[in-house]
Scaffold this motif. Sequence first.
Motif, mmCIF file in Angstrom:
data_model
loop_
_atom_site.group_PDB
_atom_site.id
_atom_site.type_symbol
_atom_site.label_atom_id
_atom_site.label_comp_id
_atom_site.label_asym_id
_atom_site.label_seq_id
_atom_site.Cartn_x
_atom_site.Cartn_y
_atom_site.Cartn_z
ATOM 1 N N ASN A 5 0.878 -1.164 0.000
ATOM 2 C CA ASN A 5 0.000 0.000 0.000
ATOM 3 C C ASN A 5 0.920 1.220 0.000
ATOM 4 O OD1 ASN A 5 -1.595 2.196 0.621
ATOM 5 N ND2 ASN A 5 -2.761 1.145 2.207
ATOM 6 N N GLN A 7 -0.018 4.486 -0.338
ATOM 7 C CA GLN A 7 -0.756 5.733 -0.158
ATOM 8 C C GLN A 7 -0.011 6.774 0.662
ATOM 9 O OE1 GLN A 7 -4.604 4.587 1.333
ATOM 10 N NE2 GLN A 7 -5.396 4.329 -0.735
ATOM 11 N N GLU A 8 0.879 6.376 1.550
ATOM 12 C CA GLU A 8 1.642 7.339 2.351
ATOM 13 C C GLU A 8 2.997 7.676 1.734
ATOM 14 O OE1 GLU A 8 1.774 6.607 6.598
ATOM 15 O OE2 GLU A 8 0.002 5.336 6.421
#
Length: 132
Positions: A5, A7-8
């Motif tokens: 992931n 997203q950050e």
Amino acid sequence: MTTWNLQETACHFLICNGGSCMKKQADEVTLAIRDEIALLDADRQIHTTRTRCNGRCADACVVVAYPEGVWYKDISPELGRELVRRHAAGGRLEERIVYSFDQRFVATGLSVTGLEKPSRAAEEEGKEGYTS
């Protein structure tokens, strides 16, 4: 295979592991960058990818930082760690930048210009002499 992931993620380092860069410690650079990211607990903010040849062999070992589009040259394991610290703090390793991006790549003049890439038409015309 893992799917992260991202997203950050604020920074993505593309670390060249092509032949010329491997001769200039690319594996050690990759490990040092990843280790420094872990030491700073920045795994969610900085992502890394080993690449094959990025086409700047004269600049080995090459690391590219995105989304900035900054190309760095002559990165050693120690400079790789410094690169992580600078990017984590919102900075850059200015003295090693070969290209930066401003609507297109802009050369800094710190390295050779390089060869012009042939057009697709030129590639088709001279297929026997074209190498990629």
